[in-house]
Design a protein around this motif. Structure first.
Motif, PDB file in Angstrom:
ATOM      1  N   ALA A   1       0.849  -1.193   0.000  1.00 21.96           N
ATOM      2  CA  ALA A   1       0.000   0.000   0.000  1.00 21.96           C
ATOM      3  C   ALA A   1       0.883   1.241   0.000  1.00 21.96           C
ATOM      4  CB  ALA A   1      -0.909   0.015   1.242  1.00 21.96           C
ATOM      5  N   ASN A   2       0.290   2.379  -0.262  1.00 27.79           N
ATOM      6  CA  ASN A   2       1.016   3.644  -0.202  1.00 27.79           C
ATOM      7  C   ASN A   2       0.937   4.213   1.209  1.00 27.79           C
ATOM      8  OD1 ASN A   2       2.440   5.948  -0.892  1.00 27.79           O
ATOM      9  ND2 ASN A   2       0.595   7.026  -1.564  1.00 27.79           N
TER      10      ASN A   2
ATOM     11  N   THR B   1       7.613   4.019  -8.166  1.00 30.13           N
ATOM     12  CA  THR B   1       6.563   4.423  -9.083  1.00 30.13           C
ATOM     13  C   THR B   1       5.801   5.597  -8.462  1.00 30.13           C
ATOM     14  OG1 THR B   1       5.199   2.629  -8.166  1.00 30.13           O
ATOM     15  CG2 THR B   1       6.307   2.191 -10.255  1.00 30.13           C
ATOM     16  N   ALA B   2       5.140   6.384  -9.295  1.00 34.14           N
ATOM     17  CA  ALA B   2       4.489   7.625  -8.855  1.00 34.14           C
ATOM     18  C   ALA B   2       3.394   7.396  -7.813  1.00 34.14           C
ATOM     19  CB  ALA B   2       3.923   8.364 -10.058  1.00 34.14           C
ATOM     20  N   ASP B   3       2.893   6.177  -7.704  1.00 35.93           N
ATOM     21  CA  ASP B   3       1.824   5.900  -6.739  1.00 35.93           C
ATOM     22  C   ASP B   3       2.347   5.661  -5.320  1.00 35.93           C
ATOM     23  OD1 ASP B   3       3.011   3.474  -7.336  1.00 35.93           O
ATOM     24  OD2 ASP B   3       1.156   2.468  -7.920  1.00 35.93           O
ATOM     25  N   LEU B   4       3.663   5.761  -5.120  1.00 34.09           N
ATOM     26  CA  LEU B   4       4.257   5.630  -3.787  1.00 34.09           C
ATOM     27  C   LEU B   4       4.880   6.961  -3.378  1.00 34.09           C
ATOM     28  CD1 LEU B   4       6.019   2.138  -3.950  1.00 34.09           C
ATOM     29  CD2 LEU B   4       3.834   2.715  -2.871  1.00 34.09           C
TER      30      LEU B   4
ATOM     31  N   CYS C   1      14.449   8.757  -6.115  1.00 33.81           N
ATOM     32  CA  CYS C   1      13.944   9.423  -7.310  1.00 33.81           C
ATOM     33  C   CYS C   1      12.667   8.714  -7.751  1.00 33.81           C
ATOM     34  CB  CYS C   1      14.981   9.440  -8.428  1.00 33.81           C
ATOM     35  SG  CYS C   1      15.549   7.831  -8.976  1.00 33.81           S
ATOM     36  N   GLN C   2      11.958   9.364  -8.661  1.00 36.07           N
ATOM     37  CA  GLN C   2      10.724   8.771  -9.157  1.00 36.07           C
ATOM     38  C   GLN C   2      11.017   7.975 -10.417  1.00 36.07           C
ATOM     39  OE1 GLN C   2       7.568  11.480 -10.315  1.00 36.07           O
ATOM     40  NE2 GLN C   2       6.087  10.086  -9.414  1.00 36.07           N
ATOM     41  N   GLN C   3      10.469   6.776 -10.473  1.00 32.13           N
ATOM     42  CA  GLN C   3      10.627   5.902 -11.637  1.00 32.13           C
ATOM     43  C   GLN C   3       9.910   6.516 -12.825  1.00 32.13           C
ATOM     44  OE1 GLN C   3      12.401   3.068 -11.773  1.00 32.13           O
ATOM     45  NE2 GLN C   3      11.846   2.658 -13.877  1.00 32.13           N
TER      46      GLN C   3
ATOM     47  N   THR D   1       2.665  -1.494 -10.493  1.00 31.63           N
ATOM     48  CA  THR D   1       2.352  -0.452  -9.519  1.00 31.63           C
ATOM     49  C   THR D   1       2.992  -0.738  -8.171  1.00 31.63           C
ATOM     50  OG1 THR D   1       0.311  -1.561  -8.826  1.00 31.63           O
ATOM     51  CG2 THR D   1       0.133   0.029 -10.641  1.00 31.63           C
ATOM     52  N   HIS D   2       3.079   0.294  -7.342  1.00 34.29           N
ATOM     53  CA  HIS D   2       3.627   0.201  -5.990  1.00 34.29           C
ATOM     54  C   HIS D   2       5.027  -0.428  -5.975  1.00 34.29           C
ATOM     55  CE1 HIS D   2      -0.682   0.684  -5.048  1.00 34.29           C
ATOM     56  NE2 HIS D   2      -0.214   1.340  -3.998  1.00 34.29           N
ATOM     57  N   CYS D   3       5.824  -0.105  -6.980  1.00 32.72           N
ATOM     58  CA  CYS D   3       7.128  -0.746  -7.159  1.00 32.72           C
ATOM     59  C   CYS D   3       8.270   0.140  -6.663  1.00 32.72           C
ATOM     60  CB  CYS D   3       7.331  -1.077  -8.632  1.00 32.72           C
ATOM     61  SG  CYS D   3       8.799  -2.086  -8.942  1.00 32.72           S
TER      62      CYS D   3
END
Length: 126
Positions: A18-19, A54-57, A80-82, A90-92
């Motif tokens: 989860a984030n 990933t941007a969702d984290l 950094c952001q992937q 996702t959530h990687c």
């Protein structure tokens, strides 16, 4: 450094459930633990680790979790952001580490949880 050591690059990845700071911290700690154990790394041999997410984290910084690792006081850490790619996992959380290792020792790149699908050729080491 000893003549038997070589500077090696190590990769790895995992996913957070989860984030949340707790889920990200758990995933990063597990990934770092696998990296250290599978490659028999000593903290003073690790030079740097770059984490990408990933941007969702965005609930916490993976580097902040890594800073708690015993013996990693001098390790250069970066988050950094992937790069966003349609259909990516996702959530990687991915990492690239540089460490001094015995020249003869094989490098083992841990791909854990759902990230194992990123590198099926490494699935035997998960």
């Amino acid at each position: 450094m000893s003549a038997t050591l070589a500077l090696r690059a190590l990769r790895g990845a995992t996913t957070a459930s989860a984030n949340t700071a707790e889920a990200i911290s758990e995933a990063v700690a597990e990934l770092i633990g696998a990296l250290i154990e599978r490659n028999q790394l000593d903290g003073n041999h690790v030079l740097s680790v770059t984490f990408s997410c990933t941007a969702d984290l965005d609930a916490c910084f993976p580097a902040a979790v890594a800073r708690r690792q015993a013996g990693w006081d001098a390790v250069a850490l970066l988050d950094c952001q992937q790069m966003a790619v349609a259909g990516d996992l996702t959530h990687c959380i991915r990492l690239l580490a540089h460490a001094w290792m015995e020249r003869e020792r094989p490098v083992i790149h841990p791909y854990l949880r759902e990230a194992a699908q990123l590198r099926p050729d490494r699935s035997g080491h998960n």
